[in-house]
Design a protein around this motif. Structure first.
Motif: not given
Lengths: 434, 301
Positions: A120-124, A165-166, A173-175
């Motif tokens: 559910g993480m949002h890239p923006e 921003p993601l 890094m996201r993980v």
């Protein structure tokens, strides 16, 4: 005695095979009509056993069938099984993503599932905003997240990028960020599905360590699904083996791993196996494996192999293509599933049968005093023209090496290292001793 | 003999009952028809806030005009309506300034269509999240309705601007009425009817995509069947057309809304009750169907 926190009873899940089309509308209507009349679901009776290699005979399949188990508080339960054995379905049922067809699951306390990190993480949105968003999705309150915010950032190791921003983050890094949030979750039952497969070695170590802390220090229960036997072994005390949607084994972790890796063997003689042409795992349009076996030189199959025995591994296969060169490669893995070595017939320079088809036998002699007393697993790969892999059979063979002069069945000890080759050692005195 | 045995068994059963432990979570194949776990929804209040924030913040990221788009869209729509329906077709606006009349209808309609369209693809757009983690699914459609309301409030400021500007212009006389106190009720009804239909349609679309196509032009059609671009009073009394449009529950909410601000609209006393009952019914059915779908939709989507 520790309290039971999770109880699974007669758990079954029926799945529909094939596509959703006009057929399903009539099924839905039939089912609805049956329910109105108070009758049983007309399609539940016809489900077949979940074996992905067999032909689909019915429209429905039991992804899970009549599974029972209990988990006690603080226990780390490993769930292992081949692809499609029903592991993920089981986790989905326990984490309430989909509901069972029959049976029930009862749990005490909050259940949190980590079937994926960073859900559910949002890239923006920035990393900061995403920590709050992801935490909330996982069931944490804003207050909880705020109190652990600094720890989360530190664990993820991305303080520098807090307000970026993601979408600018690398996937690794996201993980890290996702796992960091999940690591500070405090549910009574945590469900983890192979999320550790991503991320660098340092992070994997960190993640495993964190999971150990969670279960030991926090007294929380963890359900862990993985194909990586070494992480299962290092993390879990108990494991269940799923096969075709049913629990085949439930118990001590080493025994479970052993059962999983030797699945499908007959009469306890693991060292020699024969295959028929119908077996899709061991044959295709290029090649068919007839048999594979390992034994001590000068002994028969099934007789004990000792550290000081020279070993002979024989692969018998039928080559179905002419004008190609086929080679076999073996990969040998240790007890935990770690790769130890690979060797192939590609090292033979002249193979004069490349133009013909027919039965071929490859033999490899493994030296004595090389393997330690332990269990080993063999993967078999067939390569075409020393380039392309035509067939790969994982864990085709399992063998045990016993210490010197020990009769079959007596050896029960555990070894520390899988290989203990006798290299050439010399010594010389380099100093005048007084 | 048999009696004794029975008593014995009963005793055992009694003991067993005492031992039955309390479970916090029980997952079973079937559940009751109507399950609205309010306590759980409240526990996930923070998630609701995060979803609303996400919806509002991320929509116009990396756009130059940013939140101004919230104004531009209704202004352009109003301009087109003035041109097409006002000038070319020459339709009546009840003697009201055209921009105010159309804008009034457009913002309330936008609110409904936003609530309906956004909630009607809940399962499709969130299948990745829903397939990985559990939280009360109803949080997502509710968050869409709330962000729809926020969007409405922003556009309402625009409407107020035009409303006050034309009020002090020569030749127009209109003003708010006491029906303004009903405004919260009207907004709740509009949001809930959108939510109810949205829940119903998202459940249907999760298995049969056919409904997705229906939604696209269905919303357009229903808009023409609601008094947005024409006043309800402009239709001939007793005509079939008027009866049909009066049966549309949205019509009454829109007419009450217009009457509250402009003082000119045809309001029927039973209208608001009719719309209210209809809303409750749709919402009730919507939640039932949604609950049944959320349990297994992951398998069929």
């Amino acid at each position: 005695m520790k309290e039971t926190v999770l109880k699974v009873e007669n758990l079954s899940k029926l799945y529909r095979l094939g596509e959703i089309g006009t057929g399903t509308l009539s099924h839905d209507l039939n089912r609805f009509w049956a329910r109105v009349r108070g009758k049983e679901d007309p399609y539940s009776l016809v489900g077949q056993v979940n074996d992905r290699t067999s032909e689909a005979k019915q429209d429905y399949v039991w992804a899970l069938k009549d599974n029972n188990f209990e988990v006690k508080q603080g226990e780390v339960l490993g769930i292992i099984g081949k692809n499609g054995a029903g592991k993920s379905t089981l986790l989905k049922l326990i984490s309430q993503i989909t509901s069972p067809t029959e049976g029930s699951i009862k749990a005490k306390g909050r259940i949190a599932s980590l079937l994926e990190v960073g859900t559910g993480m949002h890239p923006e949105m920035t990393a900061r905003e995403n920590i709050y968003l992801n935490g909330a999705i996982l069931g944490m309150s804003k207050k909880e997240i705020s109190s652990k915010f600094d720890e989360i950032i530190e664990f993820a190791g991305c303080k520098l990028y807090m307000d970026t921003p993601l979408k600018r983050f690398s996937s690794g890094m996201r993980v890290r960020l996702g796992f960091a949030v999940a690591a500070f979750l405090e549910p009574e039952i945590l469900i983890v599905d192979e999320v550790l497969a991503v991320g660098d070695a340092e992070f994997q170590k960190k993640a495993i360590g964190k999971m150990k802390d969670v279960s030991r220090g926090g007294g929380r229960t963890v359900l862990f699904v993985s194909h990586n036997m070494s992480s299962v072994k290092s993390l879990c005390s108990r494991a269940i083996v799923l096969e075709h949607g049913q629990i085949r084994f439930d118990g001590e972790v080493n025994e479970a791993i052993h059962r999983y890796l030797t699945e499908g063997s007959v009469d306890g003689v693991y060292e020699y196996k024969e295959f028929s042409g119908d077996d899709k795992n061991t044959s295709n349009e290029f090649v068919q494996i007839n048999s594979i076996g390992i034994k001590a030189v000068g002994k028969h199959y099934g007789e004990p192999m000792n550290i000081n025995n020279e070993l002979s591994l024989v692969i018998d296969y039928t080559k179905k293509l002419s004008d190609v060169r086929l080679d076999t490669t073996i990969q040998i893995k240790g007890e935990g599933g770690n790769y130890l070595l690979a060797s192939g017939s590609g090292s033979i320079d002249d193979m004069d049968n490349t133009t013909q088809t027919g039965r071929i036998r490859h033999q490899v002699i493994l030296p004595s005093n090389f393997f330690n007393a332990s269990s080993f697993y063999v993967n078999l790969l067939v390569n075409q023209n020393r380039k392309k892999i035509n067939l790969r059979v994982d864990d085709i063979l399992k063998f045990d090496i016993l210490p010197k002069e020990t009769a079959l069945g007596q050896y029960m000890g555990k070894s520390q290292v899988p290989l203990r080759p006798e290299f050439k050692w010399t010594y010389a005195q380099t100093d005048e001793l007084t | 003999m048999e009696n004794v045995k029975c008593i014995f068994e009963n005793k055992n059963m009694g003991k067993g009952l005492n031992k039955i432990e309390s479970w916090d979570v029980v997952i079973k194949p079937k559940s009751s028809w109507f399950k609205l776990n309010l306590r759980e929804l409240i526990r996930y209040y923070d998630l609701l806030v995060m979803f609303i924030k996400r919806d509002i913040v991320t929509v116009y990221k990396q756009t130059v005009l940013g939140p101004l788009w919230y104004f531009i869209q209704p202004i352009l729509t109003t301009a087109v309506y003035i041109l097409v329906f006002g000038k070319i077709a020459g339709m009546s606006t009840d003697g009201l300034p055209k921009p105010v009349f159309y804008l009034c209808g457009i913002i309330i309609w936008n609110y409904f269509s936003e609530c309906f369209i956004k909630t009607s693809d809940t399962f499709l757009t969130n299948q990745n999240i829903f397939g990985k983690i559990y939280f009360p699914r109803l949080i997502v459609p509710i968050s869409k309705v709330v962000s729809g309301l926020i969007k409405f409030c922003i556009q309402f400021i625009l409407f107020l601007g035009f409303y006050l500007y034309y009020m002090f212009q020569e030749g127009y006389s209109y003003g708010p009425t006491w029906y303004l106190v009903l405004l919260p009720v009207l907004l709740v009804l509009m949001g809930m009817v959108g939510l109810g239909f949205g829940l119903l349609f998202t459940s249907l679309t999760s298995k049969y995509r056919d409904f997705k196509f229906l939604i696209q032009f269905g919303v357009q059609l229903v808009m023409y069947a609601s008094p947005i671009i024409y006043p309800l009073g402009s239709l001939e009394d007793g005509s079939t057309l008027k009866t049909v449009i009066s049966l549309n529950p949205l019509s009454h909410i829109i007419e009450y809304f217009k009457y509250a601000f402009l003082g000119k609209a045809e309001i029927i006393d039973w209208g608001i009750w009719y719309s209210g009952l209809f809303t409750i019914l749709v919402l009730f059915i919507g939640i039932i169907v949604f609950n049944r779908t959320e349990k297994n939709f992951v398998d069929t989507i």
